[in-house]
Structure formats: structure tokens, C-alpha cells
Motif scaffolding. Structure first.
Motif, PDB file in Angstrom:
ATOM      1  N   ILE A  88      44.650 -72.987  93.310  1.00 51.25           N
ATOM      2  CA  ILE A  88      44.656 -72.934  94.777  1.00 51.25           C
ATOM      3  C   ILE A  88      43.693 -74.035  95.237  1.00 51.25           C
ATOM      4  O   ILE A  88      42.495 -73.790  95.393  1.00 51.25           O
ATOM      5  CB  ILE A  88      44.223 -71.546  95.304  1.00 51.25           C
ATOM      6  CG1 ILE A  88      45.154 -70.458  94.748  1.00 51.25           C
ATOM      7  CG2 ILE A  88      44.223 -71.529  96.827  1.00 51.25           C
ATOM      8  CD1 ILE A  88      44.747 -69.036  95.077  1.00 51.25           C
ATOM      9  N   PRO A  89      44.212 -75.256  95.396  1.00 51.07           N
ATOM     10  CA  PRO A  89      43.348 -76.418  95.659  1.00 51.07           C
ATOM     11  C   PRO A  89      42.444 -76.283  96.881  1.00 51.07           C
ATOM     12  O   PRO A  89      41.303 -76.732  96.864  1.00 51.07           O
ATOM     13  CB  PRO A  89      44.323 -77.580  95.864  1.00 51.07           C
ATOM     14  CG  PRO A  89      45.657 -77.093  95.453  1.00 51.07           C
ATOM     15  CD  PRO A  89      45.612 -75.600  95.387  1.00 51.07           C
ATOM     16  N   SER A  90      42.925 -75.632  97.924  1.00 52.20           N
ATOM     17  CA  SER A  90      42.111 -75.496  99.138  1.00 52.20           C
ATOM     18  C   SER A  90      41.055 -74.406  98.997  1.00 52.20           C
ATOM     19  O   SER A  90      40.178 -74.266  99.848  1.00 52.20           O
ATOM     20  CB  SER A  90      43.003 -75.194 100.333  1.00 52.20           C
ATOM     21  OG  SER A  90      43.682 -73.965 100.130  1.00 52.20           O
ATOM     22  N   GLY A  91      41.137 -73.615  97.928  1.00 53.07           N
ATOM     23  CA  GLY A  91      40.219 -72.496  97.751  1.00 53.07           C
ATOM     24  C   GLY A  91      40.605 -71.326  98.638  1.00 53.07           C
ATOM     25  O   GLY A  91      41.572 -71.384  99.398  1.00 53.07           O
ATOM     26  N   LEU A  92      39.852 -70.266  98.523  1.00 53.91           N
ATOM     27  CA  LEU A  92      40.081 -69.054  99.306  1.00 53.91           C
ATOM     28  C   LEU A  92      38.990 -68.922 100.364  1.00 53.91           C
ATOM     29  O   LEU A  92      37.900 -69.470 100.205  1.00 53.91           O
ATOM     30  CB  LEU A  92      40.055 -67.819  98.396  1.00 53.91           C
ATOM     31  CG  LEU A  92      41.156 -67.745  97.341  1.00 53.91           C
ATOM     32  CD1 LEU A  92      40.817 -66.691  96.295  1.00 53.91           C
ATOM     33  CD2 LEU A  92      42.487 -67.442  97.978  1.00 53.91           C
ATOM     34  N   ILE A  93      39.278 -68.183 101.411  1.00 48.21           N
ATOM     35  CA  ILE A  93      38.294 -67.877 102.439  1.00 48.21           C
ATOM     36  C   ILE A  93      37.699 -66.521 102.073  1.00 48.21           C
ATOM     37  O   ILE A  93      38.433 -65.545 101.904  1.00 48.21           O
ATOM     38  CB  ILE A  93      38.938 -67.845 103.841  1.00 48.21           C
ATOM     39  CG1 ILE A  93      39.553 -69.213 104.147  1.00 48.21           C
ATOM     40  CG2 ILE A  93      37.918 -67.437 104.894  1.00 48.21           C
ATOM     41  CD1 ILE A  93      40.535 -69.213 105.295  1.00 48.21           C
ATOM     42  N   TRP A  94      36.376 -66.462 101.926  1.00 48.59           N
ATOM     43  CA  TRP A  94      35.675 -65.250 101.517  1.00 48.59           C
ATOM     44  C   TRP A  94      34.963 -64.674 102.741  1.00 48.59           C
ATOM     45  O   TRP A  94      33.993 -65.247 103.225  1.00 48.59           O
ATOM     46  CB  TRP A  94      34.681 -65.567 100.404  1.00 48.59           C
ATOM     47  CG  TRP A  94      35.355 -66.029  99.148  1.00 48.59           C
ATOM     48  CD1 TRP A  94      35.986 -67.221  98.943  1.00 48.59           C
ATOM     49  CD2 TRP A  94      35.501 -65.298  97.942  1.00 48.59           C
ATOM     50  NE1 TRP A  94      36.507 -67.274  97.672  1.00 48.59           N
ATOM     51  CE2 TRP A  94      36.221 -66.105  97.037  1.00 48.59           C
ATOM     52  CE3 TRP A  94      35.082 -64.033  97.532  1.00 48.59           C
ATOM     53  CZ2 TRP A  94      36.534 -65.690  95.749  1.00 48.59           C
ATOM     54  CZ3 TRP A  94      35.391 -63.625  96.246  1.00 48.59           C
ATOM     55  CH2 TRP A  94      36.115 -64.441  95.365  1.00 48.59           C
ATOM     56  N   ASP A  95      35.452 -63.559 103.255  1.00 44.29           N
ATOM     57  CA  ASP A  95      34.892 -62.936 104.456  1.00 44.29           C
ATOM     58  C   ASP A  95      34.342 -61.559 104.089  1.00 44.29           C
ATOM     59  O   ASP A  95      35.107 -60.616 103.891  1.00 44.29           O
ATOM     60  CB  ASP A  95      35.983 -62.827 105.528  1.00 44.29           C
ATOM     61  CG  ASP A  95      35.452 -62.411 106.884  1.00 44.29           C
ATOM     62  OD1 ASP A  95      34.300 -61.932 106.954  1.00 44.29           O
ATOM     63  OD2 ASP A  95      36.194 -62.559 107.866  1.00 44.29           O
ATOM     64  N   ILE A  96      33.031 -61.467 104.009  1.00 49.93           N
ATOM     65  CA  ILE A  96      32.387 -60.223 103.592  1.00 49.93           C
ATOM     66  C   ILE A  96      32.423 -59.145 104.677  1.00 49.93           C
ATOM     67  O   ILE A  96      32.269 -57.964 104.401  1.00 49.93           O
ATOM     68  CB  ILE A  96      30.934 -60.494 103.131  1.00 49.93           C
ATOM     69  CG1 ILE A  96      30.378 -59.322 102.327  1.00 49.93           C
ATOM     70  CG2 ILE A  96      30.055 -60.859 104.316  1.00 49.93           C
ATOM     71  CD1 ILE A  96      29.109 -59.626 101.587  1.00 49.93           C
ATOM     72  N   CYS A  97      32.647 -59.557 105.922  1.00 46.48           N
ATOM     73  CA  CYS A  97      32.627 -58.604 107.033  1.00 46.48           C
ATOM     74  C   CYS A  97      33.767 -58.908 107.996  1.00 46.48           C
ATOM     75  O   CYS A  97      33.559 -59.496 109.056  1.00 46.48           O
ATOM     76  CB  CYS A  97      31.282 -58.664 107.746  1.00 46.48           C
ATOM     77  SG  CYS A  97      31.148 -57.469 109.077  1.00 46.48           S
ATOM     78  N   VAL A 106      36.121 -54.260 106.639  1.00 45.59           N
ATOM     79  CA  VAL A 106      36.589 -54.490 105.276  1.00 45.59           C
ATOM     80  C   VAL A 106      36.076 -55.847 104.809  1.00 45.59           C
ATOM     81  O   VAL A 106      35.555 -56.629 105.602  1.00 45.59           O
ATOM     82  CB  VAL A 106      38.139 -54.456 105.187  1.00 45.59           C
ATOM     83  CG1 VAL A 106      38.689 -53.092 105.569  1.00 45.59           C
ATOM     84  CG2 VAL A 106      38.759 -55.546 106.033  1.00 45.59           C
ATOM     85  N   CYS A 107      36.226 -56.114 103.531  1.00 42.52           N
ATOM     86  CA  CYS A 107      35.974 -57.444 102.986  1.00 42.52           C
ATOM     87  C   CYS A 107      37.332 -58.061 102.694  1.00 42.52           C
ATOM     88  O   CYS A 107      38.228 -57.383 102.190  1.00 42.52           O
ATOM     89  CB  CYS A 107      35.173 -57.373 101.690  1.00 42.52           C
ATOM     90  SG  CYS A 107      33.533 -56.654 101.855  1.00 42.52           S
TER      91      CYS A 107
END
Length: 151
Positions: A88-97, A106-107
Motif C-alpha cells: 500500500i504505497p500511500s500507507g494507511l491513515i491511523w486514527d486513534i480517536c 473507535v480506533c
């Protein structure tokens, strides 16, 4: 603007069209079940699709009711960030809140394709392509680490 019934019918047509699209994709053929989604076998962890006026989303969601369990699972997944983002070249979006419309916290770990609108049928091809390709990658990467997360 759509009436409630028209919107319901549009959603049914969208998801039926998406299922038909997935059935003819070479990389998705011969799968026993198309997607695992809610059947991750890890409590409080689900894979989801979300579509709307703002775009398409492919999501790994942690929705434990207890905040400490939710945050612990999020931290555990961060240990495997490189594995989850493989291919996944663009990476993932990590949203803890992330706060859902229902006000539940949720996360979320997700990918998004913005600038397309679920109400415009001419955008559906972009929705289908984005969702199928990216859920395939996210699901594959998740299954590769799932055994370690269950421990």
C-alpha cells in the motif's frame, strides 16, 4: 436529492453492483467467501467498507467498548504497521480517536479515496476499483498478522 426510499434503493443497487464487480475480478476468483469483514475472529476488530458523498473508505476498525482494550489493540497493531501497509504505497491513515456519527469512539486504520460521490453513478467504477483492490490488500496483510494479534 433522494427520498428515503430512493436512497435505500440506490444503496441496494450499489452493493449488488459491487458484488457483481468483485465476482469477475481475477484476483478475487476462487475465494470461498468474498470478504471476512466482521468475521476476523478477534473480538472488537472488524474490516469495513464505507461509502458516501465524501468518498470511499476501506477500514480496519477497533471498536472495543472498554477504552483500555481498544487502545491496547491499536498499540498492538502499530507494532505490525509495516506488515499492514505492505503493498500500500500511500500507507494507511491511523486514527486513534475516530468518533462515529452515533458518537461512539473507535480506533480506525484506513484508506480513503476522496472526490467521488456515491450518489453519482458515473463514480461507481472508481468506488468499486478502489474498494476491491484496497480491501484485498488490507485483508491479506491483516490475515498475515492476525495470529500474532490474537495472542
Amino acid at each position: 436529492m433522494y427520498s428515503k426510499d430512493e436512497l435505500k434503493q440506490l444503496k441496494i443497487e450499489f452493493w449488488e453492483s459491487f458484488a457483481a464487480y468483485c465476482e469477475v475480478q481475477p484476483y478475487l476468483r476462487h475465494r470461498r467467501k468474498m470478504w471476512i469483514l466482521y468475521n476476523t475472529k478477534i473480538k472488537g476488530v472488524e474490516l469495513k467498507f464505507d461509502v458516501g458523498r465524501q468518498g470511499a473508505f476501506v477500514i480496519l476498525e477497533i471498536n472495543h467498548k472498554k477504552e483500555e482494550d481498544r487502545l491496547a489493540m491499536f498499540e498492538k497493531l502499530t507494532w505490525y504497521k509495516k506488515d499492514l501497509e505492505k503493498d500500500i504505497p500511500s500507507g494507511l491513515i491511523w486514527d486513534i480517536c475516530y468518533i462515529r456519527e452515533s458518537r461512539q469512539q473507535v480506533c480506525r486504520i484506513y484508506l480513503s479515496c476522496e472526490g467521488i460521490d456515491f450518489h453519482r453513478r458515473q463514480d461507481w467504477g472508481q468506488f468499486f476499483s478502489f474498494m476491491a483492490q484496497n480491501m484485498y490488500k488490507l485483508e491479506r496483510n491483516f490475515l498475515a498478522i492476525a495470529e500474532y494479534i490474537r495472542e
